[in-house]
Design a protein around this motif. Sequence first.
Motif, short mmCIF file in Angstrom:
data_model
loop_
_atom_site.label_atom_id
_atom_site.label_comp_id
_atom_site.label_asym_id
_atom_site.label_seq_id
_atom_site.Cartn_x
_atom_site.Cartn_y
_atom_site.Cartn_z
N GLY A 101 0.82 -1.20 0.00
CA GLY A 101 0.00 0.00 0.00
C GLY A 101 0.85 1.25 0.00
N GLY A 102 0.22 2.40 0.23
CA GLY A 102 0.95 3.65 0.23
C GLY A 102 0.04 4.82 0.47
N SER A 103 0.61 6.00 0.49
CA SER A 103 -0.10 7.19 0.90
C SER A 103 -0.66 7.99 -0.26
CB SER A 103 0.87 8.07 1.70
OG SER A 103 0.18 9.12 2.31
N PRO A 104 -1.84 8.60 -0.09
CA PRO A 104 -2.42 9.40 -1.16
C PRO A 104 -1.56 10.63 -1.43
CG PRO A 104 -3.70 9.66 0.86
CD PRO A 104 -2.63 8.64 1.12
N PRO A 105 -1.54 11.14 -2.66
CA PRO A 105 -2.38 10.70 -3.76
C PRO A 105 -1.72 9.61 -4.62
CG PRO A 105 -1.28 12.70 -4.40
CD PRO A 105 -0.84 12.38 -2.98
N LEU A 106 -0.71 8.93 -4.12
CA LEU A 106 0.00 7.90 -4.87
C LEU A 106 -0.25 6.53 -4.24
CD1 LEU A 106 3.39 9.77 -5.19
CD2 LEU A 106 1.64 9.56 -6.95
N GLU A 107 -1.50 6.10 -4.18
CA GLU A 107 -1.79 4.82 -3.56
C GLU A 107 -0.99 3.75 -4.28
OE1 GLU A 107 -4.18 6.95 -4.46
OE2 GLU A 107 -4.85 7.57 -2.49
N ARG A 108 -0.29 2.97 -3.53
CA ARG A 108 0.58 1.95 -4.10
C ARG A 108 -0.14 0.61 -4.12
NH1 ARG A 108 4.23 4.91 -6.57
NH2 ARG A 108 4.76 2.84 -7.31
N VAL A 109 0.18 -0.22 -5.11
CA VAL A 109 -0.34 -1.58 -5.17
C VAL A 109 0.77 -2.58 -4.87
CG1 VAL A 109 -2.20 -1.05 -6.78
CG2 VAL A 109 0.03 -1.76 -7.67
N GLU A 110 2.02 -2.16 -4.93
CA GLU A 110 3.15 -3.07 -4.77
C GLU A 110 3.24 -3.65 -3.36
OE1 GLU A 110 4.20 0.09 -7.76
OE2 GLU A 110 3.43 0.12 -5.73
N THR A 111 3.62 -4.93 -3.29
CA THR A 111 3.90 -5.61 -2.03
C THR A 111 5.38 -5.94 -2.02
OG1 THR A 111 1.70 -6.57 -1.91
CG2 THR A 111 3.41 -7.65 -0.62
N GLU A 112 6.06 -5.63 -0.92
CA GLU A 112 7.47 -5.93 -0.79
C GLU A 112 7.71 -6.76 0.46
OE1 GLU A 112 10.27 -2.67 -1.52
OE2 GLU A 112 8.54 -1.45 -2.08
N GLN A 113 8.68 -7.67 0.39
CA GLN A 113 9.06 -8.48 1.55
C GLN A 113 10.52 -8.23 1.87
OE1 GLN A 113 8.07 -12.56 0.73
NE2 GLN A 113 5.90 -12.20 0.99
N TYR A 114 10.81 -8.23 3.18
CA TYR A 114 12.17 -8.04 3.68
C TYR A 114 12.63 -9.36 4.28
CZ TYR A 114 16.06 -5.92 6.23
OH TYR A 114 17.30 -5.60 6.70
N ASN A 115 13.83 -9.82 3.89
CA ASN A 115 14.34 -11.11 4.36
C ASN A 115 15.45 -10.98 5.38
OD1 ASN A 115 16.59 -10.29 2.93
ND2 ASN A 115 16.37 -11.82 1.31
N GLY A 116 15.61 -9.80 5.95
CA GLY A 116 16.68 -9.55 6.90
C GLY A 116 17.86 -8.85 6.26
#
Length: 178
Positions: A101-116
């Motif tokens: 997700g993300g903040s308006p007005p640039l709602e994000r669709v991307e999902t990111e994962q952190y592996n350490g």
Amino acid sequence: RDAGGWGTGTAAMKAGGLQVPSAEIYNGVSWTSQPTTVSRNGCNGGGTVTAAIVGPGEPGPRLDCEEWNGTAWTEIANVTTLRATYGVTNQGTPTAFQIMGGSPPLERVETEQYNGTAWTEVGDLNFGRSICGSGGTIPSAIIYGGVYSSPPVSYLVTGATEVWNGSVWTETGDLATA
């Protein structure tokens, strides 16, 4: 105001706040200050009181994140998608963390994962949104509600709900009230 929080009734943490480097730990009785290295208004985080991550935040959009090791905050790898965290949702531990997700007005669709070590984009939401709720784990998560903008930058509320099965987001039964 505008802080993210996680934990239990006897071991909790909150990070962020209005324009000041801020984080605090709750031990079931009182709060102890453990400020982040930079101001993070409207940020979110996750983990425990001894191992946590806090995402970008306002002012934004930004890329930087920090990790808590139980003693101090340290900057870690940046997320790959420029976003303001005010509305980004996440869940997990510092070595298995997800942000979407993300903040308006640039709602994000991307999902990111952190592996350490690094952030990797793993999939897109079906519906961009910000200021929403989430829960679960990396292999089984949920995101619901939020706001999105519609030109010319009017903000609309949504009840949209999606579930993550470890590889894709699927829209499911929406909230009864947006």
